[in-house]
Design a protein around this motif. Structure first.
Motif, PDB file in Angstrom:
ATOM      1  N   VAL A 415       7.315   1.244   8.500  1.00  0.00           N
ATOM      2  CA  VAL A 415       7.359  -0.137   7.990  1.00  0.00           C
ATOM      3  C   VAL A 415       8.509  -0.905   8.621  1.00  0.00           C
ATOM      4  CG1 VAL A 415       7.709  -1.562   5.932  1.00  0.00           C
ATOM      5  CG2 VAL A 415       6.203   0.446   5.826  1.00  0.00           C
ATOM      6  N   ARG A 416       9.705  -0.335   8.618  1.00  0.00           N
ATOM      7  CA  ARG A 416      10.881  -1.095   9.062  1.00  0.00           C
ATOM      8  C   ARG A 416      10.860  -1.386  10.560  1.00  0.00           C
ATOM      9  NH1 ARG A 416      14.901   1.253  11.909  1.00  0.00           N
ATOM     10  NH2 ARG A 416      14.879   3.525  12.057  1.00  0.00           N
ATOM     11  N   THR A 417      10.139  -0.556  11.335  1.00  0.00           N
ATOM     12  CA  THR A 417      10.079  -0.761  12.781  1.00  0.00           C
ATOM     13  C   THR A 417       8.804  -1.497  13.201  1.00  0.00           C
ATOM     14  OG1 THR A 417       9.076   1.435  13.087  1.00  0.00           O
ATOM     15  CG2 THR A 417      11.490   1.277  13.249  1.00  0.00           C
ATOM     16  N   ASN A 418       8.108  -2.043  12.223  1.00  0.00           N
ATOM     17  CA  ASN A 418       6.917  -2.875  12.476  1.00  0.00           C
ATOM     18  C   ASN A 418       5.823  -2.126  13.238  1.00  0.00           C
ATOM     19  OD1 ASN A 418       8.170  -5.229  11.302  1.00  0.00           O
ATOM     20  ND2 ASN A 418       9.369  -5.410  13.176  1.00  0.00           N
ATOM     21  N   GLN A 419       5.648  -0.850  12.935  1.00  0.00           N
ATOM     22  CA  GLN A 419       4.610  -0.049  13.577  1.00  0.00           C
ATOM     23  C   GLN A 419       3.352   0.097  12.722  1.00  0.00           C
ATOM     24  OE1 GLN A 419       6.105   3.513  15.951  1.00  0.00           O
ATOM     25  NE2 GLN A 419       7.804   3.228  14.513  1.00  0.00           N
ATOM     26  N   MET A 420       3.350  -0.496  11.538  1.00  0.00           N
ATOM     27  CA  MET A 420       2.241  -0.276  10.615  1.00  0.00           C
ATOM     28  C   MET A 420       0.902  -0.731  11.205  1.00  0.00           C
ATOM     29  SD  MET A 420       1.879  -1.606   6.696  1.00  0.00           S
ATOM     30  CE  MET A 420       0.293  -1.538   5.851  1.00  0.00           C
ATOM     31  N   ALA A 421       0.890  -1.897  11.807  1.00  0.00           N
ATOM     32  CA  ALA A 421      -0.370  -2.437  12.343  1.00  0.00           C
ATOM     33  C   ALA A 421      -0.905  -1.583  13.486  1.00  0.00           C
ATOM     34  CB  ALA A 421      -0.179  -3.878  12.808  1.00  0.00           C
ATOM     35  N   THR A 422      -0.012  -0.950  14.224  1.00  0.00           N
ATOM     36  CA  THR A 422      -0.431  -0.099  15.346  1.00  0.00           C
ATOM     37  C   THR A 422      -0.918   1.257  14.870  1.00  0.00           C
ATOM     38  OG1 THR A 422       1.167  -1.195  16.794  1.00  0.00           O
ATOM     39  CG2 THR A 422       0.323   0.941  17.512  1.00  0.00           C
ATOM     40  N   ILE A 423      -0.183   1.851  13.944  1.00  0.00           N
ATOM     41  CA  ILE A 423      -0.516   3.193  13.472  1.00  0.00           C
ATOM     42  C   ILE A 423      -1.669   3.166  12.483  1.00  0.00           C
ATOM     43  CG2 ILE A 423       0.397   5.192  12.206  1.00  0.00           C
ATOM     44  CD1 ILE A 423       3.136   4.547  13.420  1.00  0.00           C
ATOM     45  N   PHE A 424      -1.733   2.097  11.678  1.00  0.00           N
ATOM     46  CA  PHE A 424      -2.800   1.972  10.685  1.00  0.00           C
ATOM     47  C   PHE A 424      -3.534   0.645  10.878  1.00  0.00           C
ATOM     48  CE2 PHE A 424       0.490   4.610   8.567  1.00  0.00           C
ATOM     49  CZ  PHE A 424      -0.260   5.771   8.403  1.00  0.00           C
ATOM     50  N   PRO A 425      -4.259   0.508  11.970  1.00  0.00           N
ATOM     51  CA  PRO A 425      -4.962  -0.755  12.222  1.00  0.00           C
ATOM     52  C   PRO A 425      -5.978  -1.036  11.112  1.00  0.00           C
ATOM     53  CG  PRO A 425      -5.755   0.971  13.695  1.00  0.00           C
ATOM     54  CD  PRO A 425      -4.542   1.518  13.018  1.00  0.00           C
ATOM     55  N   GLY A 426      -6.036  -2.302  10.714  1.00  0.00           N
ATOM     56  CA  GLY A 426      -6.985  -2.701   9.686  1.00  0.00           C
ATOM     57  C   GLY A 426      -6.437  -2.662   8.282  1.00  0.00           C
ATOM     58  N   ILE A 427      -5.314  -2.004   8.082  1.00  0.00           N
ATOM     59  CA  ILE A 427      -4.702  -1.973   6.750  1.00  0.00           C
ATOM     60  C   ILE A 427      -3.908  -3.257   6.557  1.00  0.00           C
ATOM     61  CG2 ILE A 427      -3.093  -0.780   5.226  1.00  0.00           C
ATOM     62  CD1 ILE A 427      -5.688   0.744   5.768  1.00  0.00           C
ATOM     63  N   PRO A 428      -4.188  -4.007   5.482  1.00  0.00           N
ATOM     64  CA  PRO A 428      -3.493  -5.286   5.290  1.00  0.00           C
ATOM     65  C   PRO A 428      -1.990  -5.118   5.129  1.00  0.00           C
ATOM     66  CG  PRO A 428      -4.763  -4.679   3.337  1.00  0.00           C
ATOM     67  CD  PRO A 428      -5.153  -3.726   4.411  1.00  0.00           C
ATOM     68  N   ALA A 429      -1.251  -6.104   5.621  1.00  0.00           N
ATOM     69  CA  ALA A 429       0.214  -6.019   5.653  1.00  0.00           C
ATOM     70  C   ALA A 429       0.830  -5.932   4.262  1.00  0.00           C
ATOM     71  CB  ALA A 429       0.783  -7.230   6.398  1.00  0.00           C
ATOM     72  N   PHE A 430       0.136  -6.460   3.243  1.00  0.00           N
ATOM     73  CA  PHE A 430       0.745  -6.447   1.910  1.00  0.00           C
ATOM     74  C   PHE A 430       0.947  -5.017   1.399  1.00  0.00           C
ATOM     75  CE2 PHE A 430      -3.805  -6.562   0.593  1.00  0.00           C
ATOM     76  CZ  PHE A 430      -3.827  -5.592  -0.406  1.00  0.00           C
ATOM     77  N   ARG A 431       0.212  -4.056   1.995  1.00  0.00           N
ATOM     78  CA  ARG A 431       0.360  -2.667   1.554  1.00  0.00           C
ATOM     79  C   ARG A 431       1.567  -1.972   2.180  1.00  0.00           C
ATOM     80  NH1 ARG A 431      -3.276  -0.648  -1.894  1.00  0.00           N
ATOM     81  NH2 ARG A 431      -5.276  -1.725  -2.143  1.00  0.00           N
ATOM     82  N   SER A 432       2.428  -2.726   2.839  1.00  0.00           N
ATOM     83  CA  SER A 432       3.688  -2.147   3.312  1.00  0.00           C
ATOM     84  C   SER A 432       4.614  -1.830   2.137  1.00  0.00           C
ATOM     85  CB  SER A 432       4.387  -3.086   4.292  1.00  0.00           C
ATOM     86  OG  SER A 432       4.745  -4.300   3.652  1.00  0.00           O
ATOM     87  N   ILE A 433       4.361  -2.459   0.995  1.00  0.00           N
ATOM     88  CA  ILE A 433       5.036  -2.104  -0.252  1.00  0.00           C
ATOM     89  C   ILE A 433       3.957  -1.820  -1.291  1.00  0.00           C
ATOM     90  CG2 ILE A 433       7.229  -3.281   0.149  1.00  0.00           C
ATOM     91  CD1 ILE A 433       6.190  -5.651  -1.419  1.00  0.00           C
ATOM     92  N   TYR A 434       4.358  -1.210  -2.393  1.00  0.00           N
ATOM     93  CA  TYR A 434       3.405  -0.756  -3.401  1.00  0.00           C
ATOM     94  C   TYR A 434       3.238  -1.778  -4.530  1.00  0.00           C
ATOM     95  CZ  TYR A 434       3.502   3.942  -1.345  1.00  0.00           C
ATOM     96  OH  TYR A 434       3.372   5.020  -0.495  1.00  0.00           O
ATOM     97  N   PRO A 435       2.153  -1.673  -5.286  1.00  0.00           N
ATOM     98  CA  PRO A 435       2.008  -2.532  -6.460  1.00  0.00           C
ATOM     99  C   PRO A 435       2.993  -2.127  -7.560  1.00  0.00           C
ATOM    100  CG  PRO A 435       0.227  -0.928  -6.405  1.00  0.00           C
ATOM    101  CD  PRO A 435       0.977  -0.793  -5.109  1.00  0.00           C
ATOM    102  N   VAL A 436       3.510  -3.112  -8.260  1.00  0.00           N
ATOM    103  CA  VAL A 436       4.399  -2.819  -9.385  1.00  0.00           C
ATOM    104  C   VAL A 436       3.568  -2.135 -10.480  1.00  0.00           C
ATOM    105  CG1 VAL A 436       5.875  -3.826 -11.174  1.00  0.00           C
ATOM    106  CG2 VAL A 436       5.886  -4.767  -8.849  1.00  0.00           C
ATOM    107  N   PRO A 437       4.050  -1.038 -11.043  1.00  0.00           N
ATOM    108  CA  PRO A 437       3.286  -0.333 -12.072  1.00  0.00           C
ATOM    109  C   PRO A 437       2.931  -1.243 -13.257  1.00  0.00           C
ATOM    110  CG  PRO A 437       5.110   1.016 -11.329  1.00  0.00           C
ATOM    111  CD  PRO A 437       5.301  -0.335 -10.723  1.00  0.00           C
TER     112      PRO A 437
END
Length: 456
Positions: A415-437
């Motif tokens: 997440v911190r190195t902005n690799q999420m879109a490359t490693i998990f293509p198609g996963i929306p950016a909002f899922r870089s953090i979790y939902p509040v319980p």
């Protein structure tokens, strides 16, 4: 705080009802409450143990944090998706909702640690005792509180910033602080802790937070904020201590893992466990069990050089069906295997990254990454191999994956190195953090703005 009543009041059959009533009406002679327990050094030290204990639980480093920070990433696959009604698998496949019990456990576990630290920090100033000892207690409580808030904001972004002991009605009024505000408090706590803690402890107290641990974590916080100059300056004294080899040092992982975390100079801070019937153990199955392919280790062996001594420790099947990195001795599935939070190798890689982000070609950056690689029996990296800032950056990212595999850093690094879109293509950016319980939102009076964007 629980009320501990050690006295056991028993009325035998031969005692009259009157005498029994009088006996039961007696005030317990050894009864403690939050108000009466934290009145002296002994009470503070006991309370401090409970702060460390909060990190041990299955809610945090005993289990849930490993799921949230490793299974979420690309190092593991959950091969038993139906287990536990699928709550672990939801984390892996980005389908978790606000009612996921792993999220609720981690949220509550972190705030439990913070609550206990706040009690210490509230009561310590008024207690008459040796000032050095008092400051060391305060420093440890601030370190644990900072670590807890660091994890909270990495997992959820904006979270309540609670810095005092609250009553129930006060807690219902809480609002979410910004991540920047949380980071600033973490920085303040760690700076204070670094100034109050010793560089090491006597063997009988080994495992407590040190000034090196506070500085190392502070450097990591700056790195997450991309404050590379501050990260470099903060980490430099820790790096110097690692090179000196007296208190800290690089140690091959084959020596550090799985049995010697308690004594390895590579370990700067770890959550410690103890088996033997004292309820201080961790369940061995929580250490990435690979029996019956419950977990599949996804770290391609081709990423390691042939002689890399880290390779077998994260092979798909280690000794006893578990990855060797955490396959410590166990009895009745209980193990004393500690969980590392910060290691010397982590510090060296952070230092190399921060220096490179400042300017490519820094000799100290190459020295730091090569200290980690040489320790792993891997070939050194030179400017002829890593010819640009971006190539060095990519090399550090890879080295972190190999060196810190299964140590609850991988998802956060992605997440911190902005690799999420490359490693998990198609996963929306909002899922870089979790939902509040949802269980937390249900307890808040004003629920507006409490859920993270993208989640229901």
């Amino acid at each position: 705080m629980k009320t501990y009543i050690i006295s056991i009041l028993i009325c035998g059959l031969m005692i009259t009802a009157t005498s029994c009533k009088k006996f039961l009406d007696l005030k317990p002679l050894d009864s403690y409450t939050e108000r009466t327990f934290y009145n002296d050094e002994k009470g503070l030290q006991g309370g401090l143990v409970s702060c460390y204990d909060a990190l041990q639980t299955d809610s945090l480093y005993g289990n849930n944090l490993l799921t949230l920070a490793e299974l979420r990433g690309d190092n593991l696959t959950d091969n038993d998706p139906g287990s536990g009604a699928g709550v672990r698998n939801q984390i892996e496949v980005f389908s978790e909702t606000s009612v996921n019990v792993i999220l609720a456990g981690a949220w509550i576990g972190n705030y439990r640690a913070i609550y206990r630290c706040n009690i210490i920090l509230d009561r310590a100033p008024a207690i008459s005792m040796n000032e050095t000892t008092k400051n060391q207690i305060i420093g440890q409580a601030k370190f644990i509180r900072a670590l807890s808030y660091f994890n909270l904001t990495r997992l959820w972004g904006n979270v309540p910033l609670v810095l005092k002991v609250q009553k129930t009605e006060e807690a219902r009024q809480n609002s979410r602080a910004t991540s920047a505000e949380v980071y600033q408090q973490v920085i303040d706590d760690l700076k204070d802790a670094a100034g109050k803690l010793p560089v090491s402890w006597a063997d009988a107290q080994r495992g407590r937070a040190t000034s090196y641990a506070a500085s190392a974590l502070l450097g990591k916080v700056y790195l997450y904020q991309k404050k590379f100059d501050l990260a470099t300056a903060t980490l430099q004294p820790v790096v110097a201590a690692i090179y000196a080899g007296t208190v800290l040092s690089t140690v091959p992982q084959t020596t550090t893992f799985p049995n010697n975390l308690k004594t390895s100079k590579d370990v700067i801070f770890a959550v410690q466990y103890l088996s033997g019937g004292l309820k201080e153990f961790v369940n061995q199955d929580n250490r990435y069990r690979n029996n019956n392919n419950t977990n599949i280790i996804n770290i391609p062996q081709t990423l390691f050089e042939a002689g890399d001594n880290r390779k077998e420790l994260v092979a798909t099947t280690g000794t006893g069906g578990r990855p060797g990195k955490f396959n410590g001795p166990q009895v009745n599935n209980e193990t004393s295997s500690d969980f590392p939070v910060i290691r010397s190798a982590d510090v060296l890689l952070m230092y190399a990254e921060a220096l490179n982000e400042g300017a490519y070609g820094n000799a100290e950056a190459f020295k730091a990454i090569n200290a980690v690689r040489s320790n792993a029996n891997a070939s050194v990296r030179t400017a002829a191999i890593l010819t640009s800032q971006n190539e060095f950056r990519t090399a550090v990212y890879l080295e972190r994956r190999l060196e810190l595999a299964l140590e609850a850093d991988r998802w956060f690094d992605i997440v911190r190195t902005n690799q999420m879109a490359t490693i998990f293509p198609g996963i929306p950016a909002f899922r870089s953090i979790y939902p509040v319980p949802q269980v937390e939102i249900d307890n808040i009076n004003n629920k507006n703005g409490w859920q993270n964007a993208g989640y229901n």
